[in-house]
Design a protein around this motif. Structure first.
Motif, PDB file in Angstrom:
ATOM      1  N   GLY A  77       0.807  -1.211   0.000  1.00 31.09           N
ATOM      2  CA  GLY A  77       0.000   0.000   0.000  1.00 31.09           C
ATOM      3  C   GLY A  77       0.839   1.259   0.000  1.00 31.09           C
ATOM      4  O   GLY A  77       0.320   2.355   0.184  1.00 31.09           O
ATOM      5  N   VAL A  78       2.137   1.126  -0.202  1.00 32.74           N
ATOM      6  CA  VAL A  78       3.069   2.258  -0.154  1.00 32.74           C
ATOM      7  C   VAL A  78       3.630   2.498  -1.551  1.00 32.74           C
ATOM      8  O   VAL A  78       4.036   1.565  -2.236  1.00 32.74           O
ATOM      9  N   VAL A  79       3.667   3.770  -1.930  1.00 29.75           N
ATOM     10  CA  VAL A  79       4.238   4.171  -3.207  1.00 29.75           C
ATOM     11  C   VAL A  79       5.390   5.115  -2.919  1.00 29.75           C
ATOM     12  O   VAL A  79       5.283   6.003  -2.075  1.00 29.75           O
ATOM     13  N   GLY A  80       6.499   4.932  -3.619  1.00 29.29           N
ATOM     14  CA  GLY A  80       7.678   5.757  -3.407  1.00 29.29           C
ATOM     15  C   GLY A  80       8.625   5.070  -2.436  1.00 29.29           C
ATOM     16  O   GLY A  80       8.347   3.987  -1.918  1.00 29.29           O
ATOM     17  N   SER A  81       9.754   5.715  -2.202  1.00 30.35           N
ATOM     18  CA  SER A  81      10.727   5.145  -1.278  1.00 30.35           C
ATOM     19  C   SER A  81      11.391   6.261  -0.482  1.00 30.35           C
ATOM     20  O   SER A  81      11.337   7.433  -0.863  1.00 30.35           O
ATOM     21  N   ASP A  82      12.019   5.877   0.601  1.00 28.62           N
ATOM     22  CA  ASP A  82      12.736   6.790   1.492  1.00 28.62           C
ATOM     23  C   ASP A  82      11.821   7.936   1.941  1.00 28.62           C
ATOM     24  O   ASP A  82      10.722   7.695   2.385  1.00 28.62           O
ATOM     25  N   GLU A  83      12.295   9.156   1.790  1.00 32.46           N
ATOM     26  CA  GLU A  83      11.521  10.319   2.245  1.00 32.46           C
ATOM     27  C   GLU A  83      10.281  10.566   1.392  1.00 32.46           C
ATOM     28  O   GLU A  83       9.333  11.206   1.842  1.00 32.46           O
ATOM     29  N   ALA A  84      10.290  10.080   0.154  1.00 31.99           N
ATOM     30  CA  ALA A  84       9.162  10.285  -0.749  1.00 31.99           C
ATOM     31  C   ALA A  84       8.085   9.209  -0.604  1.00 31.99           C
ATOM     32  O   ALA A  84       7.055   9.274  -1.277  1.00 31.99           O
ATOM     33  N   ALA A  85       8.294   8.230   0.261  1.00 30.37           N
ATOM     34  CA  ALA A  85       7.311   7.148   0.443  1.00 30.37           C
ATOM     35  C   ALA A  85       6.048   7.691   1.094  1.00 30.37           C
ATOM     36  O   ALA A  85       6.094   8.509   2.005  1.00 30.37           O
ATOM     37  N   ARG A  86       4.920   7.238   0.569  1.00 27.33           N
ATOM     38  CA  ARG A  86       3.645   7.627   1.173  1.00 27.33           C
ATOM     39  C   ARG A  86       2.681   6.452   1.141  1.00 27.33           C
ATOM     40  O   ARG A  86       2.661   5.678   0.188  1.00 27.33           O
ATOM     41  N   CYS A  87       1.914   6.357   2.183  1.00 21.49           N
ATOM     42  CA  CYS A  87       0.951   5.267   2.328  1.00 21.49           C
ATOM     43  C   CYS A  87      -0.325   5.639   1.575  1.00 21.49           C
ATOM     44  O   CYS A  87      -0.966   6.644   1.881  1.00 21.49           O
ATOM     45  N   ILE A  88      -0.704   4.829   0.619  1.00 21.84           N
ATOM     46  CA  ILE A  88      -1.899   5.082  -0.187  1.00 21.84           C
ATOM     47  C   ILE A  88      -3.078   4.283   0.365  1.00 21.84           C
ATOM     48  O   ILE A  88      -4.186   4.783   0.464  1.00 21.84           O
ATOM     49  N   VAL A  89      -2.853   3.025   0.688  1.00 21.91           N
ATOM     50  CA  VAL A  89      -3.874   2.178   1.311  1.00 21.91           C
ATOM     51  C   VAL A  89      -3.213   1.411   2.445  1.00 21.91           C
ATOM     52  O   VAL A  89      -2.010   1.178   2.419  1.00 21.91           O
ATOM     53  N   TYR A  90      -4.006   1.029   3.427  1.00 21.15           N
ATOM     54  CA  TYR A  90      -3.419   0.289   4.547  1.00 21.15           C
ATOM     55  C   TYR A  90      -4.197  -0.992   4.798  1.00 21.15           C
ATOM     56  O   TYR A  90      -3.716  -2.082   4.520  1.00 21.15           O
ATOM     57  N   GLU A  91      -5.407  -0.867   5.268  1.00 15.14           N
ATOM     58  CA  GLU A  91      -6.135  -2.075   5.641  1.00 15.14           C
ATOM     59  C   GLU A  91      -6.617  -2.873   4.442  1.00 15.14           C
ATOM     60  O   GLU A  91      -6.895  -4.061   4.563  1.00 15.14           O
ATOM     61  N   THR A  92      -6.667  -2.253   3.256  1.00 12.69           N
ATOM     62  CA  THR A  92      -7.061  -2.999   2.059  1.00 12.69           C
ATOM     63  C   THR A  92      -5.861  -3.376   1.192  1.00 12.69           C
ATOM     64  O   THR A  92      -6.045  -3.882   0.089  1.00 12.69           O
ATOM     65  N   ALA A  93      -4.645  -3.124   1.678  1.00 17.35           N
ATOM     66  CA  ALA A  93      -3.457  -3.586   0.965  1.00 17.35           C
ATOM     67  C   ALA A  93      -3.480  -5.118   0.971  1.00 17.35           C
ATOM     68  O   ALA A  93      -3.974  -5.750   1.914  1.00 17.35           O
ATOM     69  N   LEU A  94      -2.967  -5.716  -0.079  1.00 16.04           N
ATOM     70  CA  LEU A  94      -3.076  -7.170  -0.225  1.00 16.04           C
ATOM     71  C   LEU A  94      -2.342  -7.949   0.856  1.00 16.04           C
ATOM     72  O   LEU A  94      -2.710  -9.082   1.144  1.00 16.04           O
ATOM     73  N   ASN A  95      -1.321  -7.361   1.500  1.00 14.65           N
ATOM     74  CA  ASN A  95      -0.641  -8.092   2.566  1.00 14.65           C
ATOM     75  C   ASN A  95      -1.590  -8.358   3.733  1.00 14.65           C
ATOM     76  O   ASN A  95      -1.443  -9.348   4.437  1.00 14.65           O
ATOM     77  N   ALA A  96      -2.572  -7.503   3.940  1.00 16.06           N
ATOM     78  CA  ALA A  96      -3.563  -7.731   4.989  1.00 16.06           C
ATOM     79  C   ALA A  96      -4.726  -8.574   4.474  1.00 16.06           C
ATOM     80  O   ALA A  96      -5.261  -9.413   5.193  1.00 16.06           O
ATOM     81  N   VAL A  97      -5.091  -8.373   3.225  1.00 18.89           N
ATOM     82  CA  VAL A  97      -6.251  -9.067   2.655  1.00 18.89           C
ATOM     83  C   VAL A  97      -6.010 -10.567   2.519  1.00 18.89           C
ATOM     84  O   VAL A  97      -6.880 -11.371   2.830  1.00 18.89           O
ATOM     85  N   VAL A  98      -4.810 -10.960   2.058  1.00 18.28           N
ATOM     86  CA  VAL A  98      -4.566 -12.388   1.795  1.00 18.28           C
ATOM     87  C   VAL A  98      -4.505 -13.221   3.065  1.00 18.28           C
ATOM     88  O   VAL A  98      -4.674 -14.440   2.997  1.00 18.28           O
ATOM     89  N   VAL A  99      -4.272 -12.613   4.215  1.00 22.66           N
ATOM     90  CA  VAL A  99      -4.209 -13.372   5.469  1.00 22.66           C
ATOM     91  C   VAL A  99      -5.425 -13.137   6.360  1.00 22.66           C
ATOM     92  O   VAL A  99      -5.511 -13.695   7.451  1.00 22.66           O
ATOM     93  N   ALA A 100      -6.366 -12.320   5.887  1.00 22.23           N
ATOM     94  CA  ALA A 100      -7.501 -11.909   6.718  1.00 22.23           C
ATOM     95  C   ALA A 100      -8.391 -13.073   7.143  1.00 22.23           C
ATOM     96  O   ALA A 100      -9.093 -12.975   8.147  1.00 22.23           O
ATOM     97  N   ASP A 101      -8.370 -14.192   6.406  1.00 16.58           N
ATOM     98  CA  ASP A 101      -9.212 -15.321   6.791  1.00 16.58           C
ATOM     99  C   ASP A 101      -8.687 -16.019   8.041  1.00 16.58           C
ATOM    100  O   ASP A 101      -9.437 -16.689   8.744  1.00 16.58           O
TER     101      ASP A 101
END
Length: 174
Positions: free
Chosen positions: A130-154
């Motif tokens: 859910g993060v775009v960019g890197s280092d100081e330019a990184a910004r969180c675009i989505v959090y709870e719907t990012a696939l790292n949370a979705v694929v383990v939600a069951d």
């Protein structure tokens, strides 16, 4: 017993019902279409976004992606790199022309020292973290719907909020 056998054999000689064959063919076609990732894709209002959606589906291995999340990630990735839409189209064309297996794509791009080698990592990282960019330019675009949370939600319930006072996550740990 011979009469019974003759009756069974005679029942197999009856021509099949054409409507039954059409029904079976229709069911088989619908099932086959459900196996193709872009068969469930929603119509894209813009070709660039459509290419991004198709490439994302291939890279993250999901048949359907949330349209709102797709738009937010696409806009953020384009804001980071003006050449992003052209690179997406180029990579999608390369995959289609050479029939590259998605599981082998990164290896192929790295082996060939392709200028597109960073693109799959960038897209998959955006979808899963859910993060775009890197280092100081990184910004969180989505959090709870990012696939790292979705694929383990069951099985797991990843936190969708920070434990602690407001902005406690902003300070570096001691």
């Amino acid at each position: 017993m011979t009469n019974e056998l003759e009756d069974v054999m005679a029942s197999h000689d009856v021509p099949a019902d054409p409507s039954r064959r059409r029904l079976l063919a229709g069911l088989l076609t619908a099932y086959t279409a459900s196996l193709i990732p872009w068969a469930l894709a929603q119509p894209a209002p813009h070709a660039d976004r459509g290419a991004f959606t198709a490439l994302s589906a291939i890279l993250v291995g999901r048949q359907a992606l949330d349209a709102t999340q797709t738009a937010r990630l696409y806009d953020a990735l384009v804001a980071d790199d003006a050449h992003f839409p052209a690179d997406v189209q180029t990579l999608l064309t390369l995959i289609n022309q050479r029939q590259i297996d998605p599981q082998q794509l990164q290896n192929v791009l790295d082996t060939e020292h392709s200028p597109l080698a960073k693109l799959p990592r960038k897209i998959v990282g955006a979808w899963y973290l859910g993060v775009v960019g890197s280092d100081e330019a990184a910004r969180c675009i989505v959090y709870e719907t990012a696939l790292n949370a979705v694929v383990v939600a069951d099985v797991l319930k990843p936190p969708t909020y920070a434990y602690g006072t407001y902005a406690s996550w902003a300070n570096k740990p001691i």
